[in-house]
Design a protein around this motif. Structure first.
Motif, PDB file in Angstrom:
ATOM      1  N   VAL A  68      -9.205 -24.373 -12.421  1.00 40.55           N
ATOM      2  CA  VAL A  68     -10.642 -24.412 -12.160  1.00 40.55           C
ATOM      3  C   VAL A  68     -10.931 -23.924 -10.750  1.00 40.55           C
ATOM      4  O   VAL A  68     -10.150 -24.136  -9.824  1.00 40.55           O
ATOM      5  N   LEU A  69     -12.044 -23.255 -10.617  1.00 39.00           N
ATOM      6  CA  LEU A  69     -12.556 -22.797  -9.326  1.00 39.00           C
ATOM      7  C   LEU A  69     -13.963 -23.340  -9.163  1.00 39.00           C
ATOM      8  O   LEU A  69     -14.742 -23.345 -10.114  1.00 39.00           O
ATOM      9  N   ALA A  70     -14.289 -23.754  -7.965  1.00 36.87           N
ATOM     10  CA  ALA A  70     -15.656 -24.207  -7.703  1.00 36.87           C
ATOM     11  C   ALA A  70     -15.958 -24.050  -6.219  1.00 36.87           C
ATOM     12  O   ALA A  70     -15.089 -24.240  -5.372  1.00 36.87           O
ATOM     13  N   ASP A  71     -17.189 -23.682  -5.930  1.00 37.45           N
ATOM     14  CA  ASP A  71     -17.690 -23.670  -4.556  1.00 37.45           C
ATOM     15  C   ASP A  71     -18.665 -24.821  -4.430  1.00 37.45           C
ATOM     16  O   ASP A  71     -19.689 -24.849  -5.129  1.00 37.45           O
ATOM     17  N   GLY A  85     -20.692 -23.799   5.146  1.00 36.88           N
ATOM     18  CA  GLY A  85     -21.078 -25.103   4.642  1.00 36.88           C
ATOM     19  C   GLY A  85     -20.509 -25.419   3.272  1.00 36.88           C
ATOM     20  O   GLY A  85     -20.595 -26.559   2.819  1.00 36.88           O
ATOM     21  N   TYR A  86     -19.931 -24.414   2.618  1.00 34.65           N
ATOM     22  CA  TYR A  86     -19.310 -24.616   1.314  1.00 34.65           C
ATOM     23  C   TYR A  86     -17.788 -24.607   1.438  1.00 34.65           C
ATOM     24  O   TYR A  86     -17.227 -24.015   2.374  1.00 34.65           O
ATOM     25  N   HIS A  87     -17.135 -25.257   0.474  1.00 36.66           N
ATOM     26  CA  HIS A  87     -15.686 -25.222   0.358  1.00 36.66           C
ATOM     27  C   HIS A  87     -15.306 -24.666  -1.018  1.00 36.66           C
ATOM     28  O   HIS A  87     -15.998 -24.924  -2.004  1.00 36.66           O
ATOM     29  N   ARG A  88     -14.223 -23.924  -1.066  1.00 38.49           N
ATOM     30  CA  ARG A  88     -13.652 -23.496  -2.339  1.00 38.49           C
ATOM     31  C   ARG A  88     -12.669 -24.564  -2.802  1.00 38.49           C
ATOM     32  O   ARG A  88     -11.824 -25.036  -2.043  1.00 38.49           O
ATOM     33  N   PRO A 124     -16.604 -24.850 -21.233  1.00 36.63           N
ATOM     34  CA  PRO A 124     -17.553 -25.292 -20.205  1.00 36.63           C
ATOM     35  C   PRO A 124     -16.849 -26.086 -19.102  1.00 36.63           C
ATOM     36  O   PRO A 124     -15.856 -26.779 -19.333  1.00 36.63           O
ATOM     37  N   LEU A 125     -17.382 -25.980 -17.899  1.00 39.15           N
ATOM     38  CA  LEU A 125     -16.838 -26.690 -16.741  1.00 39.15           C
ATOM     39  C   LEU A 125     -17.991 -27.338 -16.002  1.00 39.15           C
ATOM     40  O   LEU A 125     -19.011 -26.679 -15.725  1.00 39.15           O
ATOM     41  N   ASP A 126     -17.854 -28.604 -15.672  1.00 44.71           N
ATOM     42  CA  ASP A 126     -18.897 -29.269 -14.886  1.00 44.71           C
ATOM     43  C   ASP A 126     -18.271 -29.912 -13.647  1.00 44.71           C
ATOM     44  O   ASP A 126     -17.043 -29.983 -13.501  1.00 44.71           O
ATOM     45  N   LEU A 127     -19.130 -30.369 -12.752  1.00 42.02           N
ATOM     46  CA  LEU A 127     -18.666 -30.892 -11.471  1.00 42.02           C
ATOM     47  C   LEU A 127     -17.833 -32.155 -11.649  1.00 42.02           C
ATOM     48  O   LEU A 127     -16.899 -32.403 -10.874  1.00 42.02           O
ATOM     49  N   ASP A 128     -18.126 -32.951 -12.665  1.00 44.45           N
ATOM     50  CA  ASP A 128     -17.351 -34.176 -12.876  1.00 44.45           C
ATOM     51  C   ASP A 128     -15.877 -33.861 -13.118  1.00 44.45           C
ATOM     52  O   ASP A 128     -14.988 -34.579 -12.646  1.00 44.45           O
ATOM     53  N   MET A 135     -18.100 -34.379  -3.335  1.00 43.05           N
ATOM     54  CA  MET A 135     -18.541 -33.029  -3.741  1.00 43.05           C
ATOM     55  C   MET A 135     -19.931 -33.072  -4.348  1.00 43.05           C
ATOM     56  O   MET A 135     -20.252 -33.961  -5.127  1.00 43.05           O
ATOM     57  N   HIS A 136     -20.723 -32.060  -3.994  1.00 45.24           N
ATOM     58  CA  HIS A 136     -22.064 -31.957  -4.567  1.00 45.24           C
ATOM     59  C   HIS A 136     -22.569 -30.524  -4.452  1.00 45.24           C
ATOM     60  O   HIS A 136     -21.968 -29.687  -3.769  1.00 45.24           O
ATOM     61  N   ASP A 137     -23.677 -30.256  -5.106  1.00 46.76           N
ATOM     62  CA  ASP A 137     -24.353 -28.955  -5.049  1.00 46.76           C
ATOM     63  C   ASP A 137     -23.427 -27.764  -5.297  1.00 46.76           C
ATOM     64  O   ASP A 137     -23.324 -26.858  -4.464  1.00 46.76           O
ATOM     65  N   PRO A 138     -22.755 -27.696  -6.443  1.00 46.80           N
ATOM     66  CA  PRO A 138     -21.923 -26.510  -6.706  1.00 46.80           C
ATOM     67  C   PRO A 138     -22.789 -25.265  -6.855  1.00 46.80           C
ATOM     68  O   PRO A 138     -23.850 -25.308  -7.475  1.00 46.80           O
TER      69      PRO A 138
END
Length: 517
Positions: free
Chosen positions: A215-218, A247-250, A265-269, A285-288
């Protein structure tokens, strides 16, 4: 290019405007070779980077292009590179000007390389897709068309985006884009994993997926991590955190119990859960702004050259992201290939010089596959015996100096040397660090402009010889700051082309004629 779409056969077409293609194009244009870069993406540089580190050897190559100091001012240095668990590499002892990894997102590297290429006069054609290649004894004909994305037919497919049906009728299909033919002396495919260039010349890409459903997320973080790079692996999961600087992290993560399709599907949880499993917490973590899945392949083309078509970067080799070696290996491919192509196109070297690109870079690509694959497999270890092996490997690397130096040299790129002809001087093929010169300068500053550098014994006033006569555009003559008696000819990529313990003018001149032209 004339009105028929035909291009000068003394030119080069580079397919792909990622870091590898940009560095190569900039090198060629700096050397006076007409270059066109084709890329099916639009002009804008995406900040959805996968690469986040520049290693010492790559920074040296960028220093030879007057870019390292700029990137150092943007990125953040890290002297210890953690690979997994207790295995980390102390880079403070590297014999390099850059005794660290530079944490910097890929888009910053692309930005610097793009500006350099544009200043050098590279022609860029975005929204242009290669559909066919045909080569003959004199050059390569490339058939191109407007890319699907450029013609308005592309659609975003990243997970985490809400694509709602507006109820409006679907637009009529766009007409097929007109094709155009371009002509060049050589074509370089730097067009990534799914390279059209590689497929067009019939090269296979053997290998397999080493890890699926990464998984990848910013994201934004409520709690700042203690370390600049945060990485850890357990038997169940691994995770990596790196800052973008905005202000973001990968986040890159993997959960052994959640291996699904790349399109699931991928969600923040889910991202939070993986991070907690691997790192013990999710840092609030918040605001992807972006989330996706991918799988990591290990593949390498059997050849990097087919006639007048060459491959570089991910078009030639792909591997796991472990150790951060992907972008770095591609940039080093480009540094090796650029000066050789320029020599051949200008008629200063035989076409056979391009075979040395395969001989030198293919083994390095294979070594990177093995080292990155070994790191990721140890990071994924979950059975007691495999976790015991991981602990043993970490202990050996940490406590046995030769093993530690070899591991550090491989990951950072400074430990590789190229094969030398039989009977060559022992220095031939070695990487040269940034040595001091008699005039107070340093080697990698003298390499700028894509020049060879001849370093001879003696002070400038006592060792004057017009070796650069007729070659000033591609050769700098320098002298050791020390009392070293060896004459060394350094290639534009910082490796020894020729060396001799007796710097007699006839021998030096013969070497210059053979290598510099």
């Amino acid at each position: 290019m004339n009105g028929t779409g035909t291009q000068d056969t003394h030119s080069v077409i580079v397919v792909g405007a990622g870091p590898t293609g940009l560095l190569l194009a900039g090198d060629l244009a700096t050397a006076g070779v007409p270059v066109t870069v084709l890329d099916k993406r639009p002009r804008e540089i995406s900040n959805l980077s996968r690469a986040f580190v520049l290693h010492a050897r790559t920074l040296e190559e960028l220093d030879a292009r007057d870019l390292a100091d700029r990137l150092e001012s943007v990125g953040r240095p890290l002297e210890n590179l953690q690979l997994f668990g207790r295995l980390d590499l102390d880079l403070g002892g590297l014999h390099s000007r850059f005794r660290h990894v530079l944490v910097i997102p890929q888009y910053e590297v692309e930005k610097a390389l793009l500006e350099r290429a544009e200043r050098a006069g590279v022609t860029f054609r975005y929204g242009t897709e290669v559909t066919r290649l045909a080569q003959d004894a004199d050059g390569v004909t490339v058939t191109v068309a407007a890319s699907e994305k450029d013609s308005g037919k592309g659609s975003g497919k990243d997970s985490g985006k809400d694509g709602k049906d507006s109820g409006a009728p679907a637009p009529a299909p766009a007409p097929a884009p007109a094709t155009e033919r371009l002509r060049a002396a050589y074509v370089v495919g730097a067009d990534g994993l799914h390279s059209t260039v590689r497929k067009s010349v019939g090269l296979p890409f053997p290998g397999h997926a080493v890890i699926r459903s990464v998984v990848l997320a910013d994201v934004r973080l409520a709690e700042e991590p203690e370390a600049l790079l945060t990485v850890n692996a357990t038997g169940k999961a691994f995770a990596f955190l790196a800052p973008f600087g905005d202000g973001y992290h990968r986040v890159i993560g993997w959960n052994r119990d959640r291996v699904v399709s790349d399109h699931a599907p991928l969600d923040l949880d889910e991202v939070k859960e993986i991070t907690r499993l691997a790192l013990g917490r999710d840092f609030g973590m918040h605001d992807p702004r972006w989330m996706s899945r991918f799988h990591s392949d290990e593949r390498q083309a059997p050849a990097y050259r087919v006639g007048r078509v060459l491959l570089a970067g991910d078009a030639a080799h792909v591997h796991s992201p472990a150790g951060g070696q992907g972008m770095n290996t591609g940039l080093q491919d480009a540094a090796n290939l650029g000066w050789k192509l320029a020599q051949v196109v200008h008629g200063r070297a035989d076409d056979a010089l391009l075979d040395s690109y395969q001989a030198e870079r293919h083994p390095v690509g294979g070594a990177v596959l093995r080292s990155s694959g070994g790191i990721v497999r140890l990071a994924m270890a979950h059975r007691p015996w495999s976790r015991g092996l991981r602990a043993a490997v970490a202990g050996v690397v940490d406590s046995v100096a030769p093993v530690r130096r070899r591991a550090t040299g491989q990951v950072t790129g400074v430990g590789y040397r190229y094969p030398a002809p039989r009977g060559a001087h022992r220095f031939t093929g070695m990487r040269v660090p940034d040595v001091a010169l008699a005039d107070g300068g340093r080697l990698y500053a003298s390499l700028r402009g894509g020049r060879f550098v001849l370093i001879t014994p003696g002070a400038p006033e006592t060792a004057a010889h017009p070796y650069d006569e007729g070659r000033k555009d591609r050769l700098a003559v320098e002298h050791w700051a020390s009392d070293r008696r060896t004459a060394v000819l350094v290639r534009p990529d910082g490796y020894v082309a020729w060396a001799s313990d007796s710097a007699d003018p006839a021998g030096v001149e013969a070497a210059l004629g053979r290598h510099v032209g």
